[in-house]
Every structure is written in C-alpha cells, then in structure tokens.
Design a protein around this motif. Structure first.
Motif, mmCIF file in Angstrom:
data_model
loop_
_atom_site.group_PDB
_atom_site.id
_atom_site.type_symbol
_atom_site.label_atom_id
_atom_site.label_comp_id
_atom_site.label_asym_id
_atom_site.label_seq_id
_atom_site.Cartn_x
_atom_site.Cartn_y
_atom_site.Cartn_z
ATOM 1 N N ASP A 47 11.569 1.055 10.171
ATOM 2 C CA ASP A 47 12.960 0.606 10.096
ATOM 3 C C ASP A 47 13.375 0.297 8.664
ATOM 4 O OD1 ASP A 47 13.132 0.863 12.830
ATOM 5 O OD2 ASP A 47 12.759 -1.274 13.233
ATOM 6 N N LYS A 48 12.399 -0.025 7.830
ATOM 7 C CA LYS A 48 12.697 -0.305 6.422
ATOM 8 C C LYS A 48 12.748 0.969 5.580
ATOM 9 C CE LYS A 48 10.711 -4.984 6.183
ATOM 10 N NZ LYS A 48 9.741 -5.839 5.464
ATOM 11 N N GLY A 49 12.489 2.112 6.210
ATOM 12 C CA GLY A 49 12.595 3.374 5.487
ATOM 13 C C GLY A 49 11.284 3.976 5.037
ATOM 14 N N VAL A 50 10.154 3.381 5.444
ATOM 15 C CA VAL A 50 8.868 3.979 5.084
ATOM 16 C C VAL A 50 8.690 5.251 5.909
ATOM 17 C CG1 VAL A 50 6.366 3.669 5.003
ATOM 18 C CG2 VAL A 50 7.879 1.730 4.541
ATOM 19 N N PRO A 51 8.417 6.396 5.280
ATOM 20 C CA PRO A 51 8.306 7.665 6.018
ATOM 21 C C PRO A 51 7.217 7.618 7.086
ATOM 22 C CG PRO A 51 8.440 8.066 3.656
ATOM 23 C CD PRO A 51 8.262 6.592 3.826
ATOM 24 N N ARG A 52 7.494 8.241 8.216
ATOM 25 C CA ARG A 52 6.552 8.249 9.327
ATOM 26 C C ARG A 52 5.249 8.924 8.947
ATOM 27 N NH1 ARG A 52 4.944 5.360 13.204
ATOM 28 N NH2 ARG A 52 7.148 4.863 13.566
ATOM 29 N N GLN A 53 5.299 9.973 8.091
ATOM 30 C CA GLN A 53 4.061 10.669 7.740
ATOM 31 C C GLN A 53 3.118 9.772 6.953
ATOM 32 O OE1 GLN A 53 7.065 11.646 6.646
ATOM 33 N NE2 GLN A 53 7.028 12.375 4.519
ATOM 34 N N LEU A 54 3.651 8.741 6.318
ATOM 35 C CA LEU A 54 2.786 7.776 5.637
ATOM 36 C C LEU A 54 2.251 6.740 6.616
ATOM 37 C CD1 LEU A 54 4.736 7.175 2.287
ATOM 38 C CD2 LEU A 54 3.002 8.889 2.821
ATOM 39 N N LEU A 55 3.095 6.294 7.507
ATOM 40 C CA LEU A 55 2.659 5.291 8.482
ATOM 41 C C LEU A 55 1.598 5.849 9.424
ATOM 42 C CD1 LEU A 55 6.135 3.722 9.341
ATOM 43 C CD2 LEU A 55 4.362 2.790 7.843
ATOM 44 N N VAL B 170 0.842 -1.196 0.000
ATOM 45 C CA VAL B 170 0.000 0.000 0.000
ATOM 46 C C VAL B 170 0.876 1.244 0.000
ATOM 47 C CG1 VAL B 170 -1.746 1.298 1.257
ATOM 48 C CG2 VAL B 170 -1.897 -1.190 1.143
ATOM 49 N N MET B 171 1.908 1.249 0.836
ATOM 50 C CA MET B 171 2.791 2.409 0.928
ATOM 51 C C MET B 171 3.587 2.623 -0.354
ATOM 52 S SD MET B 171 2.128 3.685 3.813
ATOM 53 C CE MET B 171 1.065 3.112 5.142
ATOM 54 N N LEU C 275 -1.975 7.696 -1.695
ATOM 55 C CA LEU C 275 -2.464 6.651 -0.807
ATOM 56 C C LEU C 275 -3.965 6.451 -0.998
ATOM 57 C CD1 LEU C 275 -0.675 7.334 2.594
ATOM 58 C CD2 LEU C 275 -0.314 5.399 1.066
ATOM 59 N N PRO C 276 -4.458 5.266 -0.639
ATOM 60 C CA PRO C 276 -5.911 5.067 -0.657
ATOM 61 C C PRO C 276 -6.618 6.027 0.298
ATOM 62 C CG PRO C 276 -4.760 2.975 -0.523
ATOM 63 C CD PRO C 276 -3.724 4.031 -0.323
ATOM 64 N N GLY D 169 -0.108 -3.330 16.271
ATOM 65 C CA GLY D 169 -0.002 -2.314 15.234
ATOM 66 C C GLY D 169 1.270 -1.502 15.356
ATOM 67 N N GLU D 170 1.631 -1.126 16.576
ATOM 68 C CA GLU D 170 2.866 -0.366 16.770
ATOM 69 C C GLU D 170 4.075 -1.165 16.328
ATOM 70 O OE1 GLU D 170 2.829 0.635 20.867
ATOM 71 O OE2 GLU D 170 1.298 2.223 20.675
ATOM 72 N N SER D 171 4.044 -2.474 16.565
ATOM 73 C CA SER D 171 5.152 -3.325 16.156
ATOM 74 C C SER D 171 5.279 -3.388 14.634
ATOM 75 C CB SER D 171 4.960 -4.734 16.731
ATOM 76 O OG SER D 171 5.951 -5.616 16.243
ATOM 77 N N VAL D 172 4.137 -3.529 13.946
ATOM 78 C CA VAL D 172 4.151 -3.606 12.476
ATOM 79 C C VAL D 172 4.617 -2.290 11.873
ATOM 80 C CG1 VAL D 172 2.704 -3.846 10.429
ATOM 81 C CG2 VAL D 172 2.387 -5.396 12.374
ATOM 82 N N LEU D 173 4.086 -1.185 12.359
ATOM 83 C CA LEU D 173 4.459 0.117 11.812
ATOM 84 C C LEU D 173 5.910 0.450 12.133
ATOM 85 C CD1 LEU D 173 1.236 2.194 12.628
ATOM 86 C CD2 LEU D 173 1.838 1.001 10.518
ATOM 87 N N GLY D 174 6.373 0.006 13.303
ATOM 88 C CA GLY D 174 7.772 0.234 13.638
ATOM 89 C C GLY D 174 8.702 -0.522 12.717
ATOM 90 N N ALA D 175 8.315 -1.746 12.366
ATOM 91 C CA ALA D 175 9.146 -2.529 11.447
ATOM 92 C C ALA D 175 9.215 -1.871 10.070
ATOM 93 C CB ALA D 175 8.591 -3.947 11.342
ATOM 94 N N LEU D 176 8.120 -1.299 9.619
ATOM 95 C CA LEU D 176 8.123 -0.613 8.329
ATOM 96 C C LEU D 176 8.941 0.662 8.382
ATOM 97 C CD1 LEU D 176 4.405 -1.074 7.189
ATOM 98 C CD2 LEU D 176 6.424 -2.276 6.354
#
Length: 414
Positions: free
Chosen positions: A250-258, A192-193, A228-229, A241-248
């Motif tokens: 760490d992969k470089g997905v911008p926080r403003q998208l998460l 999605v991101m 984004l949708p 949810g915090e764990s999943v978003l934190g992992a993303l």
C-alpha cells in the motif's frame, strides 16, 4: 581496496611480502571480507624460480602479492586462480612440459607450458571466500541467540535495533532476518527494500520461477532486485506476514520485491521455545547455503573469470597470456603483431608461423595449447612444443613396420 566492514578505504596489501608474511596478509583480507586465492608451491622439479612453500595471494582482479614463480608460471597460475575463485573449489595445479604428465594423481589438473628452463611446479590453489554476513534486526532473546549461534560457525553476525537500522547496514550478500516480532516489522523491511528501490527496482520484471532462495533473479531481469540482500526472512506467522507485506504494498513497494521476503522463516522443527526458533532459522540458512541456493553477489567472491584485457595477448605457440608490450618480444607477421612468453616461443614462431595460426583466420593466434588436463586424461599438446623440448628430427622418413627394407643391390647368387 575497500573495507566492507568500515565503509572506508582499507590499506593496500604489501606487494613485497613473501613466505609466512603472506599468511598475515591473507588473515587481514579475510577479516575485511575480501575474496582471494591463496597459492602455495608444494613441489618443484628442475630449474624453476618457484620454491616449495612459496606463497602468494591472488585477488579476483588478477593482482598478485607474493611470489610463486617466474614469467612462464605466473600468468597461468593467475588465470587458474580466477577460475578457482569463480567455482569456489580448490585445485592442485601441475605446470611443466607436456611429457611430464604421463600419469596424474586423482584430483590434479595439469597445464602443459613451454618454458626454456623445462622446470615443473605443483601449486595448490585455495579459494578464500568471505564468511556469510548475517544481519539480525530485533532485540528479543531469540535475536541475541541467533547472532551468537551464527558466530560460533565463523559467520559475521550483526544485530540492530529496528529504530537504528538502515539500508546502509546490509550489502547484496547479506542474509537479513527481521526478528522484531511486531515492533517495527514494516519499518525494518522498508529499509531493506530501500536498497532495491534506489537502484530502480520498480522497473524490473518478476519471474517467480527463476529466482533463487533469496528471491533474487539470477538472469538479471530485475535490476533493482539485484540490490537486495541474498536472503530476507521475516519472523512471523503466515497471516502476520501477509499483513506486513500488504501494508508495504500500500505504501508503493513493488510486489516483485515483496515476493522475495521469506515468511515464515526457519525450518519446521515442530513445537519449539522462543530461543529455539533461532536454531530453526540458522538451520534453514545452513541448508540453503550447502545446497548452493543462496546466490551471493559478485562481491562475495564468486566472480566471473575476467577476459583478457586490452593490455594482454596470447602467445600463439604455448597459449600463455602475456603483456602486449615490448617486454613480450613482439614479432610482426603479415601485418599482425604477436607476443611471446620467452625467446624459445618466438624462435619457434619465426621458423614456421603457419604451424601456430588458425587456418580459418590466419590473422589471429590459435587457441591456447596449455588447456588444463584432468587426472586420467593424456596431457598432450595440440601444437608442436618449443625448440628446447623437440627431439632431433631424422633427415629421411622412417621405414614403415609392415614393409621389408629394400636392399640397394641384388643379392649374390649361390
């Protein structure tokens, strides 16, 4: 025309269709997810080319298919249809000479137009917006239940296994629910991101207070986020949810998208079964949509009214939008070419151009005189109407009511 469901060009609407055939075309457009307005003539008076029950489909671009009236009515109907599509609410439109609208029923909008025929029409404009597009990722019983419930509401609903789910399966108006529940959560969200990251989402500024329910920034501060949708929800506990978003992250997905991912998703209905979670999720989506908090993108049909293009002009007499070419009876005055909807408007302008020009800027046509008039308001023109509807003008001023008439010779004395 593009078919959003298949990703391939769709056959164009047949411009020669009319009457009941227009409804078949409208059904096809709706199935494709196209936004349009269905215009229907519900009443006519006097000479008019529009007939009761005549129908037309009007696209957001202003393209019209079908027949609802001639050169006087059609441009006005198209313009008002674009407004209806932008606002998302139907409108009953009355067109005709200003003196026709002495009293309007509640809910009717009058647009005075000057036309030689002096006919009048009432046209019902009904916006047809694409049904919400729900995309569910997951294979659990709850995911299947959510898709089935959404389809009973007339929504488009698709379900994907996370292994086969890609960013190509969603659009900017999709409502995405990640219901993988521990099986590919990160991978599904990353797809999605990928839409926003490909559009430059890493360059945007984030305003937590200015986003809509889907997290999108209506002010346009985040160019990538606009891809984004309209809604992203993750079926998970807050901690998960915090764990999943934190992992993303760490992969470089911008926080403003998460930050745009809603987790947990669904209304709090208390203790529920696994399948009943689908009810909670759909209830939240229905609530957000009813409150207008789901900002769908332009391809969802809520398009802005486009400005008049370079190939159009406004008739300075009646304000109608007309083609800026030889078919619109051009007339040059002081180096500026003006265009007219009918010979009557052109003759009126020829007799007294200054009566129809802005005194501040005589080189530009005046503001249109046939602005919509809501029910309960007097429908009066701000400019003199065309010659065909002008009453005969007396050759000398009338006698004022508070002054006695003066005889031309003295009275005879007794």
């Amino acid at each position: 025309m593009h078919d959003p469901m298949s990703g391939s060009p769709a056959p164009p609407v047949d411009p020669s269709v009319d009457g009941w055939e227009i409804l078949d075309q409208a059904r096809e457009l709706r199935q494709r997810g196209e936004a349009f307005v269905l215009a229907t003539v519900v009443w006519r008076s006097g000479p008019s080319s529009g007939q009761p029950s005549a129908r037309a489909v009007i696209m957001a671009s202003g393209q019209i298919y079908g027949w609802i009236g001639g050169a006087c009515a059609e441009p006005v109907v198209v313009r008002e249809a674009q407004r209806v599509l932008s606002e998302g609410t139907p409108k009953l439109l009355a067109l005709g000479p200003a003196e026709t609208f002495t009293a309007l029923p509640e809910g009717m909008v009058a647009v005075p137009i000057s036309c030689q025929s002096e006919g009048a029409l009432q046209v019902y404009l009904e916006p047809v917006l694409p049904a919400p597009h729900l995309v569910v990722v997951g294979r659990s019983p709850m995911a299947h239940t959510l898709v089935a419930l959404a389809r009973t509401l007339g929504w488009r609903a698709d379900r994907h296994d996370w292994e086969r789910f890609t960013s190509a399966d969603v659009t900017a108006r999709s409502l995405v629910v990640i219901a993988t529940q521990g099986h590919g959560d990160e991978e599904a969200l990353e797809q999605v991101m990928a839409r926003a990251r490909a559009a430059g989402g890493q360059a945007g500024a984030h305003d937590p207070g200015g986003n809509d329910a889907g997290g999108n920034d209506p002010g346009g501060n985040d160019p990538g986020g606009g891809a984004l949708p309209a809604f992203i929800g993750l079926v998970a506990s807050r901690r998960r949810g915090e764990s999943v978003l934190g992992a993303l992250a760490d992969k470089g997905v911008p926080r403003q998208l998460l930050d745009r991912v809603r987790v947990p998703v669904g209304l709090d209905l208390g203790h529920t079964t696994h399948r009943e979670i689908a009810v909670a999720i759909l209830a939240e989506l229905v609530k957000l949509r009813a409150a207008g908090e789901l900002r769908l993108s332009a391809d969802a049909g809520r398009t802005a009214v486009p400005p008049a293009g370079p190939g159009t002009a406004r008739d300075p007499v009646c304000g109608m939008t007309v083609p800026a070419d030889a078919s619109s009876r051009p007339y040059e005055y002081e180096g500026v070419t003006y265009y007219f909807c009918c010979p009557g408007c052109r003759r009126a302008f020829e007799r007294d151009p200054l009566a129809y020009l802005n005194p501040v800027d005589p080189g530009q046509p005046s503001a249109p005189t046939h602005q919509p008039v809501e029910a309960g308001q007097p429908a009066t023109l701000t400019q003199p109407p065309v010659e065909a509807v002008l009453p005969a003008t007396p050759t000398q001023p009338p006698v004022e009511a508070h002054q006695p008439s003066i005889p031309t010779q003295p009275p005879v004395e007794g």
